[in-house]
Structure formats: C-alpha cells, structure tokens
Design a protein around this motif. Structure first.
Motif, PDB file in Angstrom:
ATOM      1  N   THR A   3      28.538  -2.610  53.649  1.00 38.70           N
ATOM      2  CA  THR A   3      28.349  -2.020  52.320  1.00 38.70           C
ATOM      3  C   THR A   3      29.624  -2.104  51.501  1.00 38.70           C
ATOM      4  OG1 THR A   3      26.730  -0.465  53.251  1.00 38.70           O
ATOM      5  CG2 THR A   3      27.652   0.061  51.086  1.00 38.70           C
ATOM      6  N   ARG A   4      30.770  -1.864  52.163  1.00 43.64           N
ATOM      7  CA  ARG A   4      32.055  -1.941  51.459  1.00 43.64           C
ATOM      8  C   ARG A   4      32.334  -3.360  50.984  1.00 43.64           C
ATOM      9  NH1 ARG A   4      37.064   0.487  54.620  1.00 43.64           N
ATOM     10  NH2 ARG A   4      35.679   2.316  54.444  1.00 43.64           N
ATOM     11  N   ARG A   5      32.046  -4.334  51.833  1.00 45.28           N
ATOM     12  CA  ARG A   5      32.246  -5.738  51.436  1.00 45.28           C
ATOM     13  C   ARG A   5      31.338  -6.106  50.264  1.00 45.28           C
ATOM     14  NH1 ARG A   5      32.550  -9.015  57.236  1.00 45.28           N
ATOM     15  NH2 ARG A   5      34.568  -8.162  57.918  1.00 45.28           N
ATOM     16  N   LYS A   6      30.112  -5.604  50.317  1.00 44.80           N
ATOM     17  CA  LYS A   6      29.164  -5.908  49.242  1.00 44.80           C
ATOM     18  C   LYS A   6      29.659  -5.337  47.916  1.00 44.80           C
ATOM     19  CE  LYS A   6      24.209  -6.326  49.011  1.00 44.80           C
ATOM     20  NZ  LYS A   6      22.927  -5.847  49.570  1.00 44.80           N
ATOM     21  N   ILE A   7      30.124  -4.083  47.961  1.00 48.15           N
ATOM     22  CA  ILE A   7      30.631  -3.443  46.747  1.00 48.15           C
ATOM     23  C   ILE A   7      31.853  -4.189  46.221  1.00 48.15           C
ATOM     24  CG2 ILE A   7      31.693  -1.348  45.829  1.00 48.15           C
ATOM     25  CD1 ILE A   7      29.963   0.250  47.774  1.00 48.15           C
ATOM     26  N   THR A   8      32.755  -4.600  47.145  1.00 53.50           N
ATOM     27  CA  THR A   8      33.953  -5.350  46.743  1.00 53.50           C
ATOM     28  C   THR A   8      33.583  -6.668  46.087  1.00 53.50           C
ATOM     29  OG1 THR A   8      35.195  -4.370  48.579  1.00 53.50           O
ATOM     30  CG2 THR A   8      36.109  -6.356  47.555  1.00 53.50           C
ATOM     31  N   THR A   9      32.589  -7.354  46.663  1.00 55.96           N
ATOM     32  CA  THR A   9      32.141  -8.630  46.097  1.00 55.96           C
ATOM     33  C   THR A   9      31.557  -8.447  44.701  1.00 55.96           C
ATOM     34  OG1 THR A   9      31.630  -9.455  48.315  1.00 55.96           O
ATOM     35  CG2 THR A   9      30.634 -10.616  46.459  1.00 55.96           C
ATOM     36  N   ILE A  10      30.748  -7.399  44.521  1.00 52.07           N
ATOM     37  CA  ILE A  10      30.127  -7.144  43.222  1.00 52.07           C
ATOM     38  C   ILE A  10      31.179  -6.799  42.176  1.00 52.07           C
ATOM     39  CG2 ILE A  10      28.587  -5.598  41.954  1.00 52.07           C
ATOM     40  CD1 ILE A  10      26.918  -5.351  44.509  1.00 52.07           C
TER      41      ILE A  10
END
Length: 279
Positions: A3-10
């Motif tokens: 989830t953290r990686r996804k948020i960082t990517t977005i």
C-alpha cells in the motif's frame, strides 16, 4: 508495504505530471502565439487561448518570404555549424576523456584538474580572450570563428572521462598483443562501447550549439552568416511589433532538436544514467 509503494507511485506520478504541465506551458504559449497576429499576442496580456478566427499561417509565410527568404539561410547556417561542431566535439572530447581514464602518464592529474577548474569558470568570462584570439587569427565573420573555440568543452570531456573510467583495460592489452595501434584500439574497441555516452553528448552538444546566441552574434558581422537565434534578434524592433515572426521562427527552430531527441532518446537516457554513476 504494498500500500505504501502504491501511494508513493501515485504521488510521484501526480507530481511529475504537474511538473510536466508547468514545463510545457511556455512551449504551448509559443506554439499558439506563432499562429496569431502581433497585435493579439500581448494585446490582452499573456494568454494561451485558442481563437481560430484570428489564427493563420501568415506568420510562417512571412517568415519564409521576407528579405528573400533569409530565414532559410540562417537555418542552413545553424545546421552546418551544429553538425560540424558536434562532430568535432564528440571526436576530440571522447579522445581526451578516454585518454584521461585509460592511460597513466605524467601530468594526467594536472590536466584533469584543469578540466575541473574550467568547469567552474563561467563561459562569458572567456569571451574577451576568445574574441581577441579569433580576431588575431582572422576568423571574424566566419564559421570557423564560431566553431573552433568550442570544440573541446570541459563538461563533455569530464562526462566521457567518467564513462570511460569504468571500461575494462583488458581489451586494450589484448589488442596491443595482436599488434593494434592506439588509435585503432580506441575507434574499433572502446568507441563502440561508449555508444551511450556518444548518444547523450550528441543531444546535449547539439542543443547547446543550436541554441547558442551570444558568441555567434559577436563573431558574425554580415546578416547572411547569422544563425537562427542571432538572426531572429535582427527581426525585432524597439516597439516589438515583429513578435509574430520571432515566435514562428522560434517554433521552427525547435523542430530539429525534437527530431534528434526522438531518434536518439534511448542512447541519451542510457548514457546519462550510466555516465552519471560511473567513477
């Protein structure tokens, strides 16, 4: 973690999109204004609104026909100077960078130190000695006067040196055993290995030479020998009523660099990435 990686990517994507839009706004303004009459470009303040009723190709037609089509002469001069200077820069700078990286000789560190010092010296400071040198050599108002002072830029030498320092020396030793000369070793073995560096420096050097304004303006005396940036300056008047022609000419001058980047972008990205982390 996912989830953290996804948020960082977005977040990264949004930030890069915003930065990209900000960067493209001046280009969009230039593109739209190149089709507008001069009175409408700044008449209501800076704007990028599309008003097709006031837009036409008249600016480009005037650009290509005014003064017996002198813009094409400036365009030809820019292409010729850019091609010749870029080739010379790539040839000599790559050889100097390769030598500083692959050979051990007396004075190598001193020469590399001079390269680093020159990186810290603003180029404008050198205009007076370069002007005196070009004048004494009788190269004023000539392509040679524009090209020769800039064929070994320290930044390009430094980049090639940083790239070549990571190349293995075993190939050179094997080639020497087989009787190959130093120039052949460089051109047939190491130059192909430095292809990403050549790709990156081709774009960077071409952009710098193509957009060079002040030095060609200092050297060139006749209108027929001017390059595009200096030539477009002569189209201006104190009242700024030729902005339509200037914007159209500026838009046309961007096209060759865009084409160069599109055909060489893979080498440019690889060269900047690998060259930036070596050494």
């Amino acid at each position: 973690m996912k989830t953290r990686r996804k948020i960082t990517t977005i977040v990264t994507f949004i930030l890069l999109t915003i930065i990209g839009i900000i960067i493209l706004i001046p280009f969009w303004f230039l593109l739209v204004s190149s089709f507008k009459p001069a009175s409408d470009i700044f008449g209501q303040g800076l704007n990028v609104h599309l008003d097709f009723s006031k837009m036409s190709f008249k600016n480009y037609l005037q650009l290509f026909t005014n003064n017996d089509g002198i813009y094409w002469t400036w365009f030809k001069n820019s292409v010729l100077i850019t091609v010749i200077q870029t080739l010379l820069v790539l040839l000599f700078s790559s050889m100097v960078g390769y030598a500083l990286a692959q050979y051990t000789f007396k004075g190598r560190n001193f020469i590399f130190g001079l390269v680093l010092v020159m990186l810290m010296v603003p180029g404008d400071i050198l205009f007076i000695p370069m002007y005196k040198l070009v004048t004494n050599l009788g190269l004023m108002d000539s392509f040679a006067g524009v090209i020769l002072p800039g064929i070994i830029p320290p930044a390009t030498v430094f980049f090639f040196r940083q790239y070549a320092i990571g190349l293995p020396r075993d190939y050179a030793e094997a080639a020497r055993i087989d009787g190959a000369g130093e120039f052949r070793i460089f051109t047939q073995i190491y130059a192909p290995m430095m292809k990403p560096a050549f790709g990156a420096m081709t774009i960077m050097t071409s952009m710098n030479v193509w957009n060079n304004f002040l030095w060609p303006l200092v050297v060139m005396r006749s209108d027929e020998n001017l390059v595009i940036p200096a030539g477009l300056l002569t189209a201006m008047t104190p009242y700024g009523n030729n902005y339509d022609i200037v914007f159209a000419g500026s838009m046309m001058s961007i096209i060759p660099i865009i084409i160069l980047f599109l055909f060489n972008q893979k080498s440019f990205i690889n060269g900047m990435t690998i060259g930036g982390i070596k050494g």
